[in-house]
Motif scaffolding. Structure first.
Motif, PDB file in Angstrom:
ATOM      1  N   ARG A   1       0.848  -1.197   0.000  1.00  0.00           N
ATOM      2  CA  ARG A   1       0.000   0.000   0.000  1.00  0.00           C
ATOM      3  C   ARG A   1       0.884   1.249   0.000  1.00  0.00           C
ATOM      4  O   ARG A   1       1.901   1.289   0.692  1.00  0.00           O
ATOM      5  N   PRO A   2       0.490   2.281  -0.750  1.00  0.00           N
ATOM      6  CA  PRO A   2       1.290   3.508  -0.760  1.00  0.00           C
ATOM      7  C   PRO A   2       0.968   4.403   0.430  1.00  0.00           C
ATOM      8  O   PRO A   2      -0.119   4.310   0.993  1.00  0.00           O
ATOM      9  N   GLU A   3       1.916   5.232   0.796  1.00  0.00           N
ATOM     10  CA  GLU A   3       1.720   6.208   1.869  1.00  0.00           C
ATOM     11  C   GLU A   3       2.256   7.556   1.361  1.00  0.00           C
ATOM     12  O   GLU A   3       3.472   7.722   1.236  1.00  0.00           O
ATOM     13  N   PHE A   4       1.347   8.468   1.042  1.00  0.00           N
ATOM     14  CA  PHE A   4       1.737   9.722   0.392  1.00  0.00           C
ATOM     15  C   PHE A   4       2.029  10.867   1.361  1.00  0.00           C
ATOM     16  O   PHE A   4       2.439  11.947   0.934  1.00  0.00           O
ATOM     17  N   GLU A   5       1.782  10.615   2.642  1.00  0.00           N
ATOM     18  CA  GLU A   5       1.932  11.673   3.642  1.00  0.00           C
ATOM     19  C   GLU A   5       3.287  12.418   3.516  1.00  0.00           C
ATOM     20  O   GLU A   5       3.326  13.649   3.448  1.00  0.00           O
ATOM     21  N   ALA A   6       4.379  11.645   3.462  1.00  0.00           N
ATOM     22  CA  ALA A   6       5.712  12.259   3.494  1.00  0.00           C
ATOM     23  C   ALA A   6       6.026  13.074   2.236  1.00  0.00           C
ATOM     24  O   ALA A   6       6.887  13.961   2.268  1.00  0.00           O
ATOM     25  N   VAL A   7       5.352  12.776   1.116  1.00  0.00           N
ATOM     26  CA  VAL A   7       5.663  13.503  -0.129  1.00  0.00           C
ATOM     27  C   VAL A   7       4.614  14.570  -0.455  1.00  0.00           C
ATOM     28  O   VAL A   7       4.750  15.293  -1.447  1.00  0.00           O
ATOM     29  N   SER A   8       3.590  14.690   0.383  1.00  0.00           N
ATOM     30  CA  SER A   8       2.464  15.558   0.017  1.00  0.00           C
ATOM     31  C   SER A   8       2.857  17.042  -0.057  1.00  0.00           C
ATOM     32  O   SER A   8       2.251  17.800  -0.810  1.00  0.00           O
ATOM     33  N   SER A   9       3.914  17.437   0.686  1.00  0.00           N
ATOM     34  CA  SER A   9       4.287  18.853   0.630  1.00  0.00           C
ATOM     35  C   SER A   9       4.905  19.224  -0.729  1.00  0.00           C
ATOM     36  O   SER A   9       5.076  20.413  -1.032  1.00  0.00           O
ATOM     37  N   PHE A  10       5.256  18.212  -1.550  1.00  0.00           N
ATOM     38  CA  PHE A  10       5.753  18.481  -2.903  1.00  0.00           C
ATOM     39  C   PHE A  10       4.617  18.448  -3.932  1.00  0.00           C
ATOM     40  O   PHE A  10       4.805  18.785  -5.089  1.00  0.00           O
ATOM     41  N   MET A  11       3.468  17.983  -3.514  1.00  0.00           N
ATOM     42  CA  MET A  11       2.340  17.775  -4.432  1.00  0.00           C
ATOM     43  C   MET A  11       1.284  18.869  -4.222  1.00  0.00           C
ATOM     44  O   MET A  11       0.121  18.599  -3.959  1.00  0.00           O
ATOM     45  N   VAL A  12       1.726  20.122  -4.297  1.00  0.00           N
ATOM     46  CA  VAL A  12       0.862  21.256  -3.942  1.00  0.00           C
ATOM     47  C   VAL A  12      -0.089  21.603  -5.081  1.00  0.00           C
ATOM     48  O   VAL A  12      -1.291  21.802  -4.870  1.00  0.00           O
ATOM     49  N   ASP A  13       0.450  21.679  -6.279  1.00  0.00           N
ATOM     50  CA  ASP A  13      -0.358  22.032  -7.450  1.00  0.00           C
ATOM     51  C   ASP A  13       0.350  21.478  -8.691  1.00  0.00           C
ATOM     52  O   ASP A  13       1.415  20.855  -8.574  1.00  0.00           O
ATOM     53  N   GLU A  14      -0.244  21.734  -9.869  1.00  0.00           N
ATOM     54  CA  GLU A  14       0.314  21.141 -11.095  1.00  0.00           C
ATOM     55  C   GLU A  14       1.787  21.517 -11.299  1.00  0.00           C
ATOM     56  O   GLU A  14       2.589  20.686 -11.738  1.00  0.00           O
ATOM     57  N   PHE A  15       2.138  22.743 -10.963  1.00  0.00           N
ATOM     58  CA  PHE A  15       3.528  23.187 -11.149  1.00  0.00           C
ATOM     59  C   PHE A  15       4.503  22.387 -10.279  1.00  0.00           C
ATOM     60  O   PHE A  15       5.512  21.869 -10.773  1.00  0.00           O
ATOM     61  N   THR A  16       4.211  22.283  -8.987  1.00  0.00           N
ATOM     62  CA  THR A  16       5.166  21.574  -8.103  1.00  0.00           C
ATOM     63  C   THR A  16       5.164  20.071  -8.418  1.00  0.00           C
ATOM     64  O   THR A  16       6.194  19.401  -8.269  1.00  0.00           O
ATOM     65  N   ILE A  17       4.026  19.553  -8.867  1.00  0.00           N
ATOM     66  CA  ILE A  17       3.968  18.125  -9.247  1.00  0.00           C
ATOM     67  C   ILE A  17       4.828  17.885 -10.489  1.00  0.00           C
ATOM     68  O   ILE A  17       5.616  16.933 -10.548  1.00  0.00           O
ATOM     69  N   LEU A  18       4.721  18.773 -11.487  1.00  0.00           N
ATOM     70  CA  LEU A  18       5.542  18.622 -12.702  1.00  0.00           C
ATOM     71  C   LEU A  18       7.032  18.774 -12.397  1.00  0.00           C
ATOM     72  O   LEU A  18       7.859  18.044 -12.965  1.00  0.00           O
ATOM     73  N   ALA A  19       7.367  19.704 -11.509  1.00  0.00           N
ATOM     74  CA  ALA A  19       8.784  19.864 -11.132  1.00  0.00           C
ATOM     75  C   ALA A  19       9.286  18.580 -10.463  1.00  0.00           C
ATOM     76  O   ALA A  19      10.403  18.103 -10.731  1.00  0.00           O
TER      77      ALA A  19
END
Ligand code: FE2
Ligand code: FE2
Length: 243
Positions: free
Chosen positions: A113-131
């Motif tokens: 199972r995935p756990e996204f908590e630790a990476v969520s601060s990088f997944m703010v919006d389309e720009f930060t996700i693409l970066a």
């Protein structure tokens, strides 16, 4: 090469791991058993990460707070097809090298199972996700390049072709993410040094661990600090930003 599927010229290559590796058998492997044994954990890690593109895609689609553009949705659909093709290839390769049944691998991989908590601060919006994706994909490209010799030494030509095809796909994912950043997010380029610096800091921090998220899976010694810093610097140079 094909640009036909995407309206904005996103790169994607048409090939099938299953077709390419259909005649691969344990008997066809002539490489050193010691080297193969020493790489078992790495082959398994890469296979799991490729599969986890599904976790990442579902995570992004479930984030109803994100305003994802049509360009991004086309990008991520092409990307997901490629990553699952890579998973099927590494599933066959792990099966042949280590004597697992592909069905058993599937069960094991899908039970995580995935756990996204630790990476969520990088997944703010389309720009930060693409970066984040651009960083991840340039790192994957270079890490797979490091494996060319290993694959060539296993024996069968189809394995040499496989690792080069997968590397070309990872480079296309990087190029496509950069294309979308340039096309739709140029007003935010000043934020890139801080974002990329934070990613490298995260991946090199004590206790950093990969949690089946696809993104930021660089927790083995295949991914040196130098490799991670090179990824950051390559992106900043491409945008003409100070390192
Ligand atoms: Fe991949
Ligand atoms: Fe990729």
């Amino acid at each position: 090469m094909s640009y036909l599927k995407s309206s904005i010229g996103l790169k994607s290559y048409d090939w099938s791991s299953v077709d390419l590796l259909k005649s691969l058998t344990p008997e066809s492997i002539s490489g050193s058993r010691d080297i193969i044994k020493s790489r078992q954990e790495y082959f398994w890690h890469d296979m799991g990460s490729e599969f986890d593109s599904k976790h990442f895609l579902i995570y992004l689609m479930n984030r109803s707070d994100l305003q994802l553009s049509d360009d991004f949705l086309e990008f991520v659909c092409l990307w997901h097809l490629d990553e699952q093709n890579h998973y099927r290839g590494l599933r066959k390769i792990n099966s042949v090298l280590y004597g697992f049944r592909e069905d058993d691998i599937d069960k094991e991989i899908k039970s995580r199972r995935p756990e996204f908590e630790a990476v969520s601060s990088f997944m703010v919006d389309e720009f930060t996700i693409l970066a984040s994706i651009a960083f991840d994909e340039i790192t994957s490209t270079r890490a797979y390049k490091q494996d060319f010799k290993l694959f060539d030494n296993l024996g069968p030509d189809c394995l040499s072709v496989w690792i080069r095809n997968a590397t070309k796909d990872e480079a296309a994912h990087y190029d496509n993410a950069m294309k979308l950043l340039k096309k739709n997010h140029s007003s935010r380029f000043d934020e890139l040094p801080a974002i990329l610096g934070k990613i490298v800091g995260f991946e090199t921090s004590d206790g950093f661990r990969y949690n089946n998220t696809f993104i930021f899976d660089h927790d083995t010694d295949d991914f040196s600090n130098e490799l991670l810093n090179d990824s950051k610097n390559t992106i900043l140079e491409a945008f003409g930003r100070e390192k």
